[in-house]
Scaffold this active site. Structure first.
Site, PDB file in Angstrom:
ATOM      1  N   SER A  10      30.484  36.031  34.717  1.00 46.82           N
ATOM      2  CA  SER A  10      31.950  36.472  34.275  1.00 46.82           C
ATOM      3  C   SER A  10      32.570  37.362  35.591  1.00 46.82           C
ATOM      4  O   SER A  10      31.814  38.423  36.059  1.00 46.82           O
ATOM      5  CB  SER A  10      31.676  37.515  32.993  1.00 46.82           C
ATOM      6  OG  SER A  10      32.911  38.174  32.753  1.00 46.82           O
ATOM      7  N   HIS A  35      33.263  32.208  34.677  1.00 45.43           N
ATOM      8  CA  HIS A  35      33.785  32.720  33.489  1.00 45.43           C
ATOM      9  C   HIS A  35      34.972  33.714  33.762  1.00 45.43           C
ATOM     10  O   HIS A  35      34.697  34.729  34.438  1.00 45.43           O
ATOM     11  CB  HIS A  35      32.947  33.271  32.302  1.00 45.43           C
ATOM     12  CG  HIS A  35      33.385  33.443  31.231  1.00 45.43           C
ATOM     13  ND1 HIS A  35      33.579  32.208  30.317  1.00 45.43           N
ATOM     14  CD2 HIS A  35      33.883  34.601  30.481  1.00 45.43           C
ATOM     15  CE1 HIS A  35      34.066  32.979  28.974  1.00 45.43           C
ATOM     16  NE2 HIS A  35      34.140  34.251  29.123  1.00 45.43           N
ATOM     17  N   ASP A  37      37.880  36.120  32.266  1.00 42.37           N
ATOM     18  CA  ASP A  37      38.392  36.939  31.041  1.00 42.37           C
ATOM     19  C   ASP A  37      39.662  37.381  31.084  1.00 42.37           C
ATOM     20  O   ASP A  37      40.025  38.133  31.924  1.00 42.37           O
ATOM     21  CB  ASP A  37      37.228  38.017  30.491  1.00 42.37           C
ATOM     22  CG  ASP A  37      36.021  37.696  30.165  1.00 42.37           C
ATOM     23  OD1 ASP A  37      35.873  36.633  29.088  1.00 42.37           O
ATOM     24  OD2 ASP A  37      35.079  37.850  30.792  1.00 42.37           O
ATOM     25  N   MET A  39      42.654  39.190  29.021  1.00 42.93           N
ATOM     26  CA  MET A  39      42.746  40.247  28.044  1.00 42.93           C
ATOM     27  C   MET A  39      44.121  40.817  28.312  1.00 42.93           C
ATOM     28  O   MET A  39      44.572  41.092  29.002  1.00 42.93           O
ATOM     29  CB  MET A  39      41.833  41.250  28.027  1.00 42.93           C
ATOM     30  CG  MET A  39      40.352  40.874  27.941  1.00 42.93           C
ATOM     31  SD  MET A  39      38.983  41.920  28.045  1.00 42.93           S
ATOM     32  CE  MET A  39      39.187  42.416  29.568  1.00 42.93           C
ATOM     33  N   HIS A  68      38.871  32.063  29.489  1.00 45.36           N
ATOM     34  CA  HIS A  68      38.691  32.657  27.872  1.00 45.36           C
ATOM     35  C   HIS A  68      39.865  33.466  27.808  1.00 45.36           C
ATOM     36  O   HIS A  68      40.012  34.532  28.268  1.00 45.36           O
ATOM     37  CB  HIS A  68      37.258  33.540  28.146  1.00 45.36           C
ATOM     38  CG  HIS A  68      37.099  34.031  26.743  1.00 45.36           C
ATOM     39  ND1 HIS A  68      36.146  35.069  26.579  1.00 45.36           N
ATOM     40  CD2 HIS A  68      37.474  33.906  25.558  1.00 45.36           C
ATOM     41  CE1 HIS A  68      36.015  35.463  25.338  1.00 45.36           C
ATOM     42  NE2 HIS A  68      37.072  34.778  24.678  1.00 45.36           N
ATOM     43  N   MET A  70      41.709  35.874  25.472  1.00 45.75           N
ATOM     44  CA  MET A  70      41.728  36.905  24.589  1.00 45.75           C
ATOM     45  C   MET A  70      42.998  37.551  24.573  1.00 45.75           C
ATOM     46  O   MET A  70      43.367  38.772  24.763  1.00 45.75           O
ATOM     47  CB  MET A  70      40.493  38.001  24.864  1.00 45.75           C
ATOM     48  CG  MET A  70      39.076  37.442  24.739  1.00 45.75           C
ATOM     49  SD  MET A  70      38.172  38.779  25.321  1.00 45.75           S
ATOM     50  CE  MET A  70      38.106  38.297  27.030  1.00 45.75           C
ATOM     51  N   MET A 139      31.157  34.928  20.237  1.00 42.05           N
ATOM     52  CA  MET A 139      30.865  36.229  20.701  1.00 42.05           C
ATOM     53  C   MET A 139      29.675  36.733  20.464  1.00 42.05           C
ATOM     54  O   MET A 139      29.580  36.869  19.093  1.00 42.05           O
ATOM     55  CB  MET A 139      32.194  37.009  20.675  1.00 42.05           C
ATOM     56  CG  MET A 139      33.555  36.397  21.386  1.00 42.05           C
ATOM     57  SD  MET A 139      33.341  36.486  23.167  1.00 42.05           S
ATOM     58  CE  MET A 139      32.953  38.136  23.411  1.00 42.05           C
ATOM     59  N   ASP A 177      28.599  34.698  24.812  1.00 42.92           N
ATOM     60  CA  ASP A 177      29.166  35.708  25.738  1.00 42.92           C
ATOM     61  C   ASP A 177      28.987  37.179  25.001  1.00 42.92           C
ATOM     62  O   ASP A 177      29.491  37.414  24.043  1.00 42.92           O
ATOM     63  CB  ASP A 177      30.734  35.283  25.911  1.00 42.92           C
ATOM     64  CG  ASP A 177      31.375  36.251  26.770  1.00 42.92           C
ATOM     65  OD1 ASP A 177      30.870  37.294  27.669  1.00 42.92           O
ATOM     66  OD2 ASP A 177      32.691  36.277  26.963  1.00 42.92           O
TER      67      ASP A 177
END
Length: 224
Positions: A10, A35, A37, A39, A68, A70, A139, A177
């Protein structure tokens, strides 16, 4: 047929002052995915980064970008993330009223599709989409913050998902994750996961060495 085991470090835990070096280290160590993330401070409390950062780092690595999302209402941004360099885009089931529309939009932009569920969302809610996506992300912590401990009860959903995939003859990857460390990766592996996101357990003083350690372990498990 045994699913391919993959490590997805990540980026959130990387040293942002030397991202190119960090990416080279995980690639040289054998990592399969990067990966990423994303957000928005709404779907989850934290804010990370968006399209401009992904577009910039795409220039310094050819790794597979596992993005990913979010974020709320993800369908609005799929095209931009695809153009920024995403290879696989994962969205949260809980973040949209029309999961199929998001799946269709990701496919339209020639990316692989992932769908994710938070710890309190039952597998039954996502089961209808399992044959329409390339990956399910379970998750194993509440999304939004790094450094949390893995919630062991979430592994029951991994077991459900693996049993479902096997029974239906699907090839859908199952990713976990949250809280994945070298000393507990065996737990989601035994539950049926085959793609493992790890952040602080990989990135650090010896990013290359830690990546190799994870990947050598997975290669050994793959061979057995």
């Amino acid at each position: 047929m045994k699913p391919t085991l993959k490590l997805a470090p990540s980026m959130l835990s990387a040293d942002f002052a030397k991202l190119a070096e960090e990416f080279k280290a995980i690639k040289d160590g054998g990592a399969h995915y990067l990966h990423i993330d994303v957000m928005d401070g709404i779907f989850v409390p934290s804010i990370s980064f968006g399209m401009p950062v992904i577009k910039s780092i795409r220039k310094c690595t050819d790794m597979f970008f596992d993005v990913h999302l979010m974020i709320v209402d993800p369908v609005r941004y799929i095209e931009e993330f695809a153009k920024s360099g995403a290879d696989l885009i994962t969205f949260h089931l809980e973040a949209t009223e029309d999961p199929q529309a998001v799946i269709d939009e990701i496919r339209r932009n020639n990316c692989k599709v992932g769908i994710s569920i938070k710890p309190k969302t039952p597998f039954a809610d996502v089961a209808p989409y399992m044959d329409k996506v390339d990956m399910l992300l379970v998750m194993t912590v509440e999304p939004g913050f790094g450094g949390q401990k893995m919630m062991p009860e979430t592994l029951d959903k991994v077991r459900e998902a693996r049993a479902f995939v096997t029974e239906k003859g699907l090839t859908t990857d199952i990713q976990v994750d949250g809280g994945v460390k070298f000393d507990n990766i065996n737990l989601p592996l035994e539950a049926g996961a085959n793609v493992f996101v790890a952040g602080s357990a990989v990135f650090g003083p010896d990013t290359l060495g830690e990546t190799k350690r994870f990947c050598e372990y997975l290669a050994k498990e793959q061979a057995e």
